[in-house]
Structure formats: structure tokens, C-alpha cells
Design a protein around this motif. Structure first.
Motif, PDB file in Angstrom:
ATOM      1  N   MET A  68       0.384  -1.091   0.467  1.00  0.00           N
ATOM      2  CA  MET A  68       0.076   0.012  -0.010  1.00  0.00           C
ATOM      3  C   MET A  68       0.996   1.018  -0.159  1.00  0.00           C
ATOM      4  SD  MET A  68      -2.576   1.544   0.013  1.00  0.00           S
ATOM      5  CE  MET A  68      -4.551  -0.002   1.223  1.00  0.00           C
ATOM      6  N   ASP A  69       0.816   1.886  -1.110  1.00  0.00           N
ATOM      7  CA  ASP A  69       1.011   3.505  -1.497  1.00  0.00           C
ATOM      8  C   ASP A  69       0.527   4.565  -0.051  1.00  0.00           C
ATOM      9  OD1 ASP A  69       2.970   5.883  -1.809  1.00  0.00           O
ATOM     10  OD2 ASP A  69       1.163   6.055  -3.367  1.00  0.00           O
ATOM     11  N   LEU A  70       0.956   5.563   0.539  1.00  0.00           N
ATOM     12  CA  LEU A  70       0.514   6.169   1.951  1.00  0.00           C
ATOM     13  C   LEU A  70      -0.387   7.284   0.796  1.00  0.00           C
ATOM     14  CD1 LEU A  70       2.519   6.000   4.450  1.00  0.00           C
ATOM     15  CD2 LEU A  70       1.025   5.516   4.766  1.00  0.00           C
ATOM     16  N   ARG A  71      -0.055   8.595   0.179  1.00  0.00           N
ATOM     17  CA  ARG A  71       0.140   9.210  -0.324  1.00  0.00           C
ATOM     18  C   ARG A  71      -0.600   8.940  -1.822  1.00  0.00           C
ATOM     19  NH1 ARG A  71       4.274  13.886   0.850  1.00  0.00           N
ATOM     20  NH2 ARG A  71       5.748  12.158  -0.389  1.00  0.00           N
ATOM     21  N   MET A  72      -1.978   9.158  -2.089  1.00  0.00           N
ATOM     22  CA  MET A  72      -2.348   9.337  -3.149  1.00  0.00           C
ATOM     23  C   MET A  72      -3.470  10.274  -3.782  1.00  0.00           C
ATOM     24  SD  MET A  72      -2.980   5.056  -4.167  1.00  0.00           S
ATOM     25  CE  MET A  72      -3.438   4.808  -1.853  1.00  0.00           C
ATOM     26  N   PRO A  73      -3.778  10.249  -4.437  1.00  0.00           N
ATOM     27  CA  PRO A  73      -5.250  11.518  -4.771  1.00  0.00           C
ATOM     28  C   PRO A  73      -6.544  10.613  -4.394  1.00  0.00           C
ATOM     29  CG  PRO A  73      -4.282  10.533  -6.417  1.00  0.00           C
ATOM     30  CD  PRO A  73      -3.540  10.282  -5.543  1.00  0.00           C
ATOM     31  N   GLY A  74      -7.755  11.364  -3.656  1.00  0.00           N
ATOM     32  CA  GLY A  74      -8.677  10.774  -3.133  1.00  0.00           C
ATOM     33  C   GLY A  74      -8.517  10.378  -1.928  1.00  0.00           C
TER      34      GLY A  74
ATOM     35  N   ASP B  31      -6.675   7.656   0.656  1.00  0.00           N
ATOM     36  CA  ASP B  31      -5.477   7.897   0.545  1.00  0.00           C
ATOM     37  C   ASP B  31      -4.717   6.698   1.110  1.00  0.00           C
ATOM     38  OD1 ASP B  31      -5.304   8.134   3.325  1.00  0.00           O
ATOM     39  OD2 ASP B  31      -5.019  10.176   3.611  1.00  0.00           O
ATOM     40  N   GLY B  32      -3.817   6.201   0.653  1.00  0.00           N
ATOM     41  CA  GLY B  32      -3.444   4.519   1.875  1.00  0.00           C
ATOM     42  C   GLY B  32      -4.107   4.606   3.367  1.00  0.00           C
ATOM     43  N   ILE B  33      -3.793   5.819   3.871  1.00  0.00           N
ATOM     44  CA  ILE B  33      -4.104   5.210   4.866  1.00  0.00           C
ATOM     45  C   ILE B  33      -5.629   5.267   5.693  1.00  0.00           C
ATOM     46  CG2 ILE B  33      -4.458   6.641   7.361  1.00  0.00           C
ATOM     47  CD1 ILE B  33      -2.230   8.860   6.854  1.00  0.00           C
ATOM     48  N   ALA B  34      -6.431   5.745   4.725  1.00  0.00           N
ATOM     49  CA  ALA B  34      -8.112   5.651   4.812  1.00  0.00           C
ATOM     50  C   ALA B  34      -8.331   4.028   4.271  1.00  0.00           C
ATOM     51  CB  ALA B  34      -8.660   6.352   3.974  1.00  0.00           C
ATOM     52  N   ALA B  35      -7.737   4.128   2.816  1.00  0.00           N
ATOM     53  CA  ALA B  35      -8.163   2.065   2.541  1.00  0.00           C
ATOM     54  C   ALA B  35      -7.067   1.097   3.695  1.00  0.00           C
ATOM     55  CB  ALA B  35      -7.075   2.212   0.786  1.00  0.00           C
ATOM     56  N   THR B  36      -6.381   1.437   4.078  1.00  0.00           N
ATOM     57  CA  THR B  36      -5.569   0.299   4.819  1.00  0.00           C
ATOM     58  C   THR B  36      -6.871   0.763   6.284  1.00  0.00           C
ATOM     59  OG1 THR B  36      -2.782   0.811   4.706  1.00  0.00           O
ATOM     60  CG2 THR B  36      -3.304   0.231   6.676  1.00  0.00           C
ATOM     61  N   ARG B  37      -7.509   1.442   6.817  1.00  0.00           N
ATOM     62  CA  ARG B  37      -8.481   1.455   7.969  1.00  0.00           C
ATOM     63  C   ARG B  37      -9.912   0.370   7.302  1.00  0.00           C
ATOM     64  NH1 ARG B  37      -9.186   7.114   8.358  1.00  0.00           N
ATOM     65  NH2 ARG B  37      -7.746   6.677   9.670  1.00  0.00           N
ATOM     66  N   ARG B  38     -10.081   0.603   6.189  1.00  0.00           N
ATOM     67  CA  ARG B  38     -11.402  -0.137   5.979  1.00  0.00           C
ATOM     68  C   ARG B  38     -11.035  -1.476   5.229  1.00  0.00           C
ATOM     69  NH1 ARG B  38     -12.673   4.018   0.657  1.00  0.00           N
ATOM     70  NH2 ARG B  38     -13.120   6.863   2.906  1.00  0.00           N
ATOM     71  N   ILE B  39      -9.816  -1.442   4.552  1.00  0.00           N
ATOM     72  CA  ILE B  39      -9.016  -2.986   4.797  1.00  0.00           C
ATOM     73  C   ILE B  39      -8.994  -4.263   5.758  1.00  0.00           C
ATOM     74  CG2 ILE B  39      -7.523  -4.318   3.628  1.00  0.00           C
ATOM     75  CD1 ILE B  39      -7.054  -2.639   1.811  1.00  0.00           C
TER      76      ILE B  39
ATOM     77  N   THR C 246       6.760   3.164   1.877  1.00  0.00           N
ATOM     78  CA  THR C 246       6.810   4.656   2.390  1.00  0.00           C
ATOM     79  C   THR C 246       7.991   5.424   2.315  1.00  0.00           C
ATOM     80  OG1 THR C 246       6.476   6.153   4.326  1.00  0.00           O
ATOM     81  CG2 THR C 246       7.504   4.209   4.728  1.00  0.00           C
ATOM     82  N   THR C 247       8.025   6.587   2.229  1.00  0.00           N
ATOM     83  CA  THR C 247       9.359   7.138   1.513  1.00  0.00           C
ATOM     84  C   THR C 247       9.327   8.565   2.920  1.00  0.00           C
ATOM     85  OG1 THR C 247       8.135   9.282   1.064  1.00  0.00           O
ATOM     86  CG2 THR C 247       8.436   7.705  -1.004  1.00  0.00           C
ATOM     87  N   PHE C 248      10.746   8.703   2.346  1.00  0.00           N
ATOM     88  CA  PHE C 248      11.293   9.649   3.756  1.00  0.00           C
ATOM     89  C   PHE C 248      10.690  10.809   3.958  1.00  0.00           C
ATOM     90  CE2 PHE C 248      15.004   6.925   2.951  1.00  0.00           C
ATOM     91  CZ  PHE C 248      15.480   6.511   4.297  1.00  0.00           C
ATOM     92  N   ASP C 249      10.101  11.094   2.594  1.00  0.00           N
ATOM     93  CA  ASP C 249       8.893  12.650   3.415  1.00  0.00           C
ATOM     94  C   ASP C 249       7.783  12.223   4.069  1.00  0.00           C
ATOM     95  OD1 ASP C 249       8.276  11.987   0.987  1.00  0.00           O
ATOM     96  OD2 ASP C 249       8.326  13.696  -0.201  1.00  0.00           O
TER      97      ASP C 249
END
Length: 218
Positions: free
Chosen positions: A53-59, A61-69, A82-85
Motif C-alpha cells: 500500500m502506497d500512502l499518498r494517493m489522490p482521493g 489515501d493509503g491510510i483511509a484504505a488501510t483502515r477500511r481493509i 513509504t518514502t522519507f518525507d
């Protein structure tokens, strides 16, 4: 065969991950999602074992998707890339139920190992990601919010407390075994008991708990 779902808004990233996973004889990429909106639906349709799962996506994001899954399919392991930023996203992803954290530029064998670890029930993480999570826990612990701070877990044996402290220091099961003169299987048993007693669903949360409650190696 480990069933893998890829979630990233960059097509080239997904293509690279697909080529990597498909090169492994024990993995199969069962689907791809370009944003967090489609990810839960695909999990329901394709039944993957591991989601990268990528974290930063339009619409969505990966956090909301992870929570739902993780809420709907708790047996599915979501490994965040994740990336360093992305530091501001790490704690929310952890709270959302992420099972592991890997940096996107990790060597290919390390990413494949992470998928296998997640499928086997062991939380994978890049060492630098764990350090960033722990550093943030240290900073949070220094803030004057004592009434909100977690207390050291009660009911631990002396050996469990030692193992918890070393997990918080970022040591692997093998390194903990070497330090405490224990077999790796014994260490795994202690870690499993710690998860049960503390309510932490994975090793990363154990490490953060150790730091936030001041459990440190002797």
C-alpha cells in the motif's frame, strides 16, 4: 502461493512491483489499484494475502484504505510502502492497522522478504522506518501529557520485559536471542505472548509501546 495486491497511484511503480513479485516462484500478483478507493473492493473480490500500500494517493489515501481493509478483512496484511518525507503519515497508518512498513527504495530481495514475512504473520519493517517511529514516540513521551501516556504493561515476566525492551530497541528475533542466549523459536513465543498481553497487533506497535512507556534494555 502468496496472493499480492498492489495499491499505488503511479503506474511505473506498480509495474516494477508486479515484475518483482511475479519473479518470485511463491508469489502471484492478483490485482492492482491506482488509488485507495478501489483497494477495499479489490480485496473483497480477489482475497489477497498481502497488500502493498502506497500512502499518498489522490482521493482516498493509503491510510483511509488501510483502515477500511483491516476493519473488514483483519486477516489481510497491509504492508505500507513509504518514502522519507512520509513521516507525518506513519503514525496514522500504524493506527489504521498497517502490519508492516517498508521504504520504497528497499533492495528487491528485502521487499520480497517483507511480503513473505507478512504472509507468515511476522511484521516486516525497514530499520530506518522503525527508528523514525520510535523517535517520534520518544518526542511524544517528552511532551507534558502524562495523563494521556500509556503505562508500562502489567503482568509481564522478567524475561518478557527484557524481550519487550529489545524489541523497542529495534533488534530482530535472532539478535534478541543472541543477546539473551535464547533460541529464535523461544523469542518468537515471548513476542507472541507480549502481543497477547499488551493488545499490540504487531511488532511495530510493541516497539512503540516499549519506548512510550520507558521500557529500555538494561
Amino acid at each position: 502461493m502468496i496472493r499480492v495486491l498492489l495499491v499505488d497511484d503511479q503506474h511505473l511503480v506498480r509495474m516494477g512491483l508486479r515484475m518483482l513479485c511475479d519473479s518470485a516462484p511463491d508469489m502471484e500478483v492478483v490485482g492492482e489499484a491506482g488509488d485507495g478507493r478501489d483497494a477495499p473492493r479489490l480485496v473483497g473480490e480477489l482475497s489477497p494475502d498481502v497488500v502493498l500500500m502506497d500512502l499518498r494517493m489522490p482521493g482516498v489515501d493509503g491510510i483511509a484504505a488501510t483502515r477500511r481493509i483491516t476493519a473488514a478483512w483483519p486477516s489481510v496484511r497491509v504492508v505500507v510502502l513509504t518514502t522519507f518525507d512520509d513521516d507525518d503519515h506513519l503514525y496514522p497508518a500504524l493506527a489504521a492497522g498497517a502490519f508492516g512498513f517498508m521504504v520504497k527504495d528497499a533492495p528487491p530481495p528485502e521487499l520480497l522478504r517483507a511480503v513473505r514475512m507478512a504472509a507468515g504473520g511476522e511484521s516486516p519493517y525497514s530499520g530506518d522506518v522503525l527508528r523514525r517511529l520510535v523517535d517520534r514516540a520518544v518526542r511524544a513521551r517528552s511532551e507534558p501529557r502524562e495523563e494521556d501516556e500509556p503505562r508500562p504493561p502489567a503482568g509481564l515476566t522478567a524475561r518478557e520485559a527484557e524481550v519487550l525492551a529489545l524489541v523497542g530497541a529495534g533488534l530482530s528475533n535472532r539478535e534478541i536471542g543472541d543477546r539473551l542466549h535464547l533460541g529464535v523459536t523461544t523469542v518468537k513465543t515471548h513476542v507472541a505472548n507480549l502481543m497477547r498481553k499488551t493488545g499490540c497487533p504487531n511488532r511495530i506497535r510493541l516497539a512503540v509501546l516499549a519506548v512510550r512507556t520507558g521500557v529500555t534494555p538494561h
